[in-house]
Scaffold this active site. Structure first.
Site, PDB file in Angstrom:
ATOM      1  N   TRP A 256      42.066 -17.211  -4.572  1.00 13.01           N
ATOM      2  CA  TRP A 256      41.004 -18.163  -4.213  1.00 13.01           C
ATOM      3  C   TRP A 256      39.754 -17.522  -4.793  1.00 13.01           C
ATOM      4  O   TRP A 256      39.271 -16.512  -4.295  1.00 13.01           O
ATOM      5  CB  TRP A 256      40.931 -18.271  -2.698  1.00 13.01           C
ATOM      6  CG  TRP A 256      40.051 -19.360  -2.178  1.00 13.01           C
ATOM      7  CD1 TRP A 256      40.278 -20.705  -2.192  1.00 13.01           C
ATOM      8  CD2 TRP A 256      38.778 -19.188  -1.527  1.00 13.01           C
ATOM      9  NE1 TRP A 256      39.242 -21.381  -1.592  1.00 13.01           N
ATOM     10  CE2 TRP A 256      38.311 -20.476  -1.176  1.00 13.01           C
ATOM     11  CE3 TRP A 256      38.006 -18.093  -1.189  1.00 13.01           C
ATOM     12  CZ2 TRP A 256      37.111 -20.686  -0.510  1.00 13.01           C
ATOM     13  CZ3 TRP A 256      36.810 -18.295  -0.521  1.00 13.01           C
ATOM     14  CH2 TRP A 256      36.360 -19.577  -0.206  1.00 13.01           C
TER      15      TRP A 256
ATOM     16  N   LYS B 100      42.539 -21.740   4.739  1.00 16.48           N
ATOM     17  CA  LYS B 100      42.954 -21.778   6.140  1.00 16.48           C
ATOM     18  C   LYS B 100      42.347 -20.640   6.934  1.00 16.48           C
ATOM     19  O   LYS B 100      41.985 -20.803   8.085  1.00 16.48           O
ATOM     20  CB  LYS B 100      44.471 -21.701   6.233  1.00 16.48           C
ATOM     21  CG  LYS B 100      45.018 -21.773   7.656  1.00 16.48           C
ATOM     22  CD  LYS B 100      44.613 -23.062   8.349  1.00 16.48           C
ATOM     23  CE  LYS B 100      45.111 -23.151   9.760  1.00 16.48           C
ATOM     24  NZ  LYS B 100      44.581 -24.348  10.471  1.00 16.48           N
TER      25      LYS B 100
ATOM     26  N   GLU C   4      36.115 -32.360   6.324  1.00 21.06           N
ATOM     27  CA  GLU C   4      36.898 -31.362   5.580  1.00 21.06           C
ATOM     28  C   GLU C   4      38.142 -31.938   4.919  1.00 21.06           C
ATOM     29  O   GLU C   4      38.643 -31.349   3.966  1.00 21.06           O
ATOM     30  CB  GLU C   4      37.248 -30.165   6.440  1.00 21.06           C
ATOM     31  CG  GLU C   4      38.156 -30.416   7.602  1.00 21.06           C
ATOM     32  CD  GLU C   4      38.497 -29.106   8.319  1.00 21.06           C
ATOM     33  OE1 GLU C   4      38.589 -28.059   7.672  1.00 21.06           O
ATOM     34  OE2 GLU C   4      38.677 -29.155   9.532  1.00 21.06           O
TER      35      GLU C   4
ATOM     36  N   LYS D 232      36.555 -32.663  11.161  1.00 21.73           N
ATOM     37  CA  LYS D 232      37.838 -33.123  10.606  1.00 21.73           C
ATOM     38  C   LYS D 232      37.589 -34.103   9.457  1.00 21.73           C
ATOM     39  O   LYS D 232      38.173 -34.026   8.389  1.00 21.73           O
ATOM     40  CB  LYS D 232      38.672 -33.798  11.697  1.00 21.73           C
ATOM     41  CG  LYS D 232      39.247 -32.860  12.747  1.00 21.73           C
ATOM     42  CD  LYS D 232      40.411 -32.048  12.294  1.00 21.73           C
ATOM     43  CE  LYS D 232      40.148 -30.695  11.801  1.00 21.73           C
ATOM     44  NZ  LYS D 232      39.391 -29.726  12.495  1.00 21.73           N
TER      45      LYS D 232
ATOM     46  N   CYS E 157      43.275 -15.928  -0.449  1.00 17.74           N
ATOM     47  CA  CYS E 157      44.336 -15.460  -1.346  1.00 17.74           C
ATOM     48  C   CYS E 157      45.587 -15.110  -0.546  1.00 17.74           C
ATOM     49  O   CYS E 157      45.550 -14.917   0.655  1.00 17.74           O
ATOM     50  CB  CYS E 157      43.866 -14.205  -2.061  1.00 17.74           C
ATOM     51  SG  CYS E 157      42.258 -14.375  -2.825  1.00 17.74           S
TER      52      CYS E 157
ATOM     53  N   GLU F 260      33.779 -31.971  16.555  1.00 14.61           N
ATOM     54  CA  GLU F 260      35.100 -31.686  15.985  1.00 14.61           C
ATOM     55  C   GLU F 260      35.595 -32.867  15.161  1.00 14.61           C
ATOM     56  O   GLU F 260      36.135 -32.696  14.068  1.00 14.61           O
ATOM     57  CB  GLU F 260      36.086 -31.345  17.100  1.00 14.61           C
ATOM     58  CG  GLU F 260      37.521 -31.131  16.675  1.00 14.61           C
ATOM     59  CD  GLU F 260      37.702 -30.041  15.628  1.00 14.61           C
ATOM     60  OE1 GLU F 260      36.773 -29.242  15.395  1.00 14.61           O
ATOM     61  OE2 GLU F 260      38.784 -30.013  15.006  1.00 14.61           O
TER      62      GLU F 260
ATOM     63  N   ARG G 290      46.996 -21.776   2.400  1.00 13.56           N
ATOM     64  CA  ARG G 290      45.809 -20.939   2.596  1.00 13.56           C
ATOM     65  C   ARG G 290      44.716 -21.284   1.604  1.00 13.56           C
ATOM     66  O   ARG G 290      43.592 -20.825   1.726  1.00 13.56           O
ATOM     67  CB  ARG G 290      46.187 -19.471   2.458  1.00 13.56           C
ATOM     68  CG  ARG G 290      47.164 -18.958   3.504  1.00 13.56           C
ATOM     69  CD  ARG G 290      47.788 -17.647   3.071  1.00 13.56           C
ATOM     70  NE  ARG G 290      46.807 -16.598   2.969  1.00 13.56           N
ATOM     71  CZ  ARG G 290      46.546 -15.727   3.947  1.00 13.56           C
ATOM     72  NH1 ARG G 290      47.186 -15.828   5.079  1.00 13.56           N
ATOM     73  NH2 ARG G 290      45.652 -14.792   3.797  1.00 13.56           N
TER      74      ARG G 290
ATOM     75  N   HIS H  76      16.535 -40.280  19.040  1.00 14.53           N
ATOM     76  CA  HIS H  76      15.625 -39.215  18.596  1.00 14.53           C
ATOM     77  C   HIS H  76      15.726 -38.987  17.095  1.00 14.53           C
ATOM     78  O   HIS H  76      15.511 -37.882  16.621  1.00 14.53           O
ATOM     79  CB  HIS H  76      15.917 -37.927  19.372  1.00 14.53           C
ATOM     80  CG  HIS H  76      15.699 -38.074  20.843  1.00 14.53           C
ATOM     81  ND1 HIS H  76      14.442 -38.152  21.412  1.00 14.53           N
ATOM     82  CD2 HIS H  76      16.575 -38.227  21.855  1.00 14.53           C
ATOM     83  CE1 HIS H  76      14.553 -38.307  22.716  1.00 14.53           C
ATOM     84  NE2 HIS H  76      15.841 -38.360  23.027  1.00 14.53           N
TER      85      HIS H  76
ATOM     86  N   ASN I 205      43.646  -9.053  -2.115  1.00 17.60           N
ATOM     87  CA  ASN I 205      42.909 -10.017  -1.280  1.00 17.60           C
ATOM     88  C   ASN I 205      41.664  -9.313  -0.790  1.00 17.60           C
ATOM     89  O   ASN I 205      41.739  -8.145  -0.403  1.00 17.60           O
ATOM     90  CB  ASN I 205      43.748 -10.418  -0.047  1.00 17.60           C
ATOM     91  CG  ASN I 205      44.857 -11.387  -0.391  1.00 17.60           C
ATOM     92  OD1 ASN I 205      44.986 -11.805  -1.544  1.00 17.60           O
ATOM     93  ND2 ASN I 205      45.673 -11.714   0.593  1.00 17.60           N
ATOM     94  N   GLY I 206      40.545 -10.011  -0.746  1.00 17.20           N
ATOM     95  CA  GLY I 206      39.319  -9.421  -0.211  1.00 17.20           C
ATOM     96  C   GLY I 206      38.219  -9.413  -1.263  1.00 17.20           C
ATOM     97  O   GLY I 206      38.332 -10.036  -2.309  1.00 17.20           O
TER      98      GLY I 206
HETATM   99  C1  AGP Z   1      38.800 -26.233  11.027  1.00 14.75           C
HETATM  100  O1  AGP Z   1      39.585 -27.385  10.747  1.00 14.75           O
HETATM  101  C2  AGP Z   1      38.640 -25.354   9.807  1.00 14.75           C
HETATM  102  N1  AGP Z   1      39.897 -25.049   9.229  1.00 14.75           N
HETATM  103  C3  AGP Z   1      37.771 -24.138  10.092  1.00 14.75           C
HETATM  104  O2  AGP Z   1      36.545 -24.594  10.608  1.00 14.75           O
HETATM  105  C4  AGP Z   1      38.366 -23.141  11.096  1.00 14.75           C
HETATM  106  O3  AGP Z   1      38.381 -23.693  12.395  1.00 14.75           O
HETATM  107  C5  AGP Z   1      37.477 -21.892  11.111  1.00 14.75           C
HETATM  108  O4  AGP Z   1      37.494 -21.322   9.824  1.00 14.75           O
HETATM  109  C6  AGP Z   1      37.930 -20.840  12.139  1.00 14.75           C
HETATM  110  O5  AGP Z   1      39.220 -20.400  11.816  1.00 14.75           O
HETATM  111  P1  AGP Z   1      39.995 -19.469  12.893  1.00 14.75           P
HETATM  112  O6  AGP Z   1      40.212 -20.310  14.123  1.00 14.75           O
HETATM  113  O7  AGP Z   1      41.264 -19.082  12.218  1.00 14.75           O
HETATM  114  O8  AGP Z   1      39.116 -18.289  13.190  1.00 14.75           O
END
Ligand code: AGP
Length: 616
Positions: A74, A611, A496, A493, A2, A489, A27, A512, A100-101
């Site tokens: 959110w 985010k 997501e 990518k 949020c 990684e 976000r 394996h 937020n929270g």
């Molecule tokens: C990665 O592309 C994602 N957005 C997510 O995995 C992110 O890396 C993770 O939430 C950690 O976020 P931070 O680095 O802000 O702690």
């Protein structure tokens, strides 16, 4: 997550609130709303869906008012509907809250408030919070409406279990906005005859660069002319005015179609910024004053733990290889959400790093707090200056990547890896690494940004490959040693932003079990730079080809042999194996970006994602 934006001052609030929410879109959210003090009372406008829906409603109704609060939600409790969108009112209808929270004990509070004849119109925990504050406001005997509102917030919040960043308005006190935080960031913006409140400084940087980052248990009152911060239990709070180190343009996408593509292309500069002022040729080492540890103290360290989530965790895995190979210190990566509940054995000289772009990730923050409970010295590798994690660590290294708006982490990954390379150089040089080794590494590090630029020039070639595979339902990513985390990684990518199922594996794991998946419709991406295990990777590629699996290879230029086995090849410039992740990840970032675009995905705001994950 949020977003919150509040304004009180000399200008009409709604355009400022809407523009601030737009800057927080990255976000992740699913509804939006605002409340304005319009001189006759508090007007609330809310809409499910994109901010554009709210903007249309504001244009139709043209609400007036020089004080207001706004929110992008959110959904955690209750579906994304107009009635669940914030702001929420209290029982009297004269108080409005954005939050937020997560209020973990909202059900118990809701049940109790019902015994006080409170009626609810939404499924949210935030409406319960609004009613709780309103209850204490109505019960108060304080005559001054501003003090009465602050007192109601201070009475209600100790009854809350969970996390909050809130902004509150009341019709009796139209000249103030009250804010408070616990576990969810909130920042005050200082202007001339106007003040701001926001959950992220990027929402207000267009209006002011002078900000106060609130701490947990702070309660702030902002007016047109000033602000006042108290501790939740009374008494003055610690206030530090900071200067924001980026501009609103940095937080815009410029000529790029997406923030993610802009941030991928920023990496030559963001890595230069990560290294700026931190390389010493005289000493053939790195200078990392933020660690706040002497060489003697660093030399004592006999174990390192790296805790993080998601991409930051993958960066930590690269860091593990680097620290162990360059400094010979036993290092392990602990996924933060696991570490916080595990009982990891440590030594009295264990040093822990938490790695986080946002500096607000709840699991990483919890891992930090757990490490400190155990007396482990804990440092941060963080991008967001003055974030909660940055402020709660005993020191650390800022990565200086600038604002990363795209939900998919890109430049923060390479800057985190760059910073851990500097850390490994420093630790190596206080143990056994020779000055010639150190200087060689410095030379190679300084050449990385231009090598990334060379890879970015292949964007059209990578786009072609992406469009060739954009239709697939799955993808394997394979890498060895320091490029195994890069395989993870690359898979993250792809998952997501293109929603393709993808998994990363050490290349040798193929036999394996993984190879059972190989088929003509399932491409495998091999990260196969010309290193000590290059021939091993070639064998793995041949195993996949023997089963008619398509292969995309990321390989080192000057070794065209790989074209005989791979269907598609993306070349990277030569570099030492230790620095190869800084190069091998770039084609994977672009591959996932172009596949996501080809599939019509919302690259900067992927479904279900945020985010910064500030709720569990
Ligand atoms: C990665 O592309 C994602 N957005 C997510 O995995 C992110 O890396 C993770 O939430 C950690 O976020 P931070 O680095 O802000 O702690």
């Amino acid at each position: 997550m949020c977003g919150i934006v509040g304004y009180i001052g000399k200008r009409q609030a709604s355009p400022i609130l809407l523009d601030g929410l737009r800057r927080l879109e990255y976000r992740g959210y699913d509804s939006a709303g605002l409340a304005l003090s319009n001189g006759r009372g508090i007007e609330v406008l809310r809409r499910a869906g994109r901010i554009e829906n709210l903007r249309k409603l504001v244009a139709e109704t043209n609400p007036r008012g020089e004080a207001g609060i706004s929110h992008t939600r959110w959904a955690t409790h209750g579906a994304p509907t107009d009635s669940n969108a914030h702001p929420h009112r209290d029982q009297s209808g004269r108080l409005a809250v954005v939050h937020n929270g997560v209020i973990e004990n909202y059900q118990q509070l809701r049940d109790w408030l019902k015994t006080e004849d409170h009626k609810f119109s939404s499924e949210t925990d935030t409406e319960v919070l609004a009613h709780l504050i309103g209850y204490h406001y109505d019960q108060s005997e304080e005559q001054d409406p501003v003090q009465r509102l602050v007192g109601a917030v201070q009475a209600a919040l100790p009854r809350v279990k969970g996390t909050y960043g809130i902004a509150v308005m009341h019709e009796d006190a139209p000249s103030v906005i009250v804010g408070a935080r616990l576990g969810s960031p909130l920042v005050v913006g200082l202007g001339a005859d106007e003040h701001f409140l926001a959950s992220d400084v990027s929402a207000i940087v267009a209006h002011t660069k002078d900000v106060v980052y609130l701490n947990d248990y702070d309660v702030v009152t902002i007016t047109r002319d000033g602000f006042d911060v108290k501790h939740l239990e009374g008494g003055e709070a610690r206030v530090t005015v900071s200067r924001v180190d980026f501009t609103e343009d940095d937080a815009e996408k410029g000529d790029f179609p997406h923030y993610m593509l802009k941030e991928i292309h920023e990496q030559p500069n963001s890595i230069r910024n990560a290294m700026r002022g931190r390389l010493s040729r005289d000493e053939a080492t790195a200078i990392l004053g933020g660690l706040q540890m002497t060489p003697q103290e660093l030399r004592q360290v006999d174990r390192i733990i790296l805790s993080a989530c998601g991409t930051a965790c993958h960066a930590g895995m690269v860091g593990e290889y680097l620290i162990e190979s360059l400094a010979r210190i036993p290092t392990e990566v602990e996924i933060a959400s696991e570490f916080r509940y595990r009982n990891v054995p440590t030594t009295k000289d264990t040093l822990q790093f938490v790695i986080s772009q946002s500096g607000e990730t709840i699991d990483t923050l919890a891992a930090l707090r757990e490490a400190k409970r155990k007396g482990i010295k804990c440092l941060g590798i963080v991008n967001n200056v003055a974030s909660t994690i940055a402020r709660e660590t005993d020191g650390g290294i800022y990565i200086h990547a600038g604002p990363e708006i795209g939900v998919a982490a890109t430049k923060s990954f390479t800057s985190q890896v760059a910073v851990m390379t500097l850390l490994s150089l420093l630790l190596g040089r206080i143990h056994h690494l020779s000055s010639t080794d150190g200087l060689e590494l410095i030379d190679e590090l300084e050449a990385i940004p231009d090598k990334i630029t060379d890879i970015l020039k292949q964007a059209a070639h990578i786009k072609q490959i992406a469009e060739k595979y954009a239709h697939v339902d799955g993808m394997l990513f394979m890498g060895r040693l320091i490029n195994y985390p890069v395989a993870l990684e690359g898979a993250l990518k792809m998952k997501e932003i293109s929603y393709i199922y993808a998994s990363g594996h050490p290349s040798a794991e193929l036999k394996h079990g993984v190879i059972a998946l190989v088929k003509p419709e399932l491409p495998s991406v091999f990260i196969a730079p010309h290193d000590a295990v290059f021939e091993k990777n070639i064998s793995n590629i041949e195993e996949v080809k023997a089963r008619k699996g398509p292969v995309i290879a990321v390989a080192t230029e000057g070794h065209p042999h790989i074209e005989k086995v791979a269907d598609d090849v993306i070349y990277i410039p030569r570099c030492p194996s230790a620095l190869s992740p800084l190069l091998t990840v770039i084609p994977l970032q672009l591959l996932s970006y172009y596949i996501a675009v080809a599939r019509g995905c919302d690259v900067d705001k992927p479904r279900n994602l945020a985010k910064s994950v500030t709720v569990e």
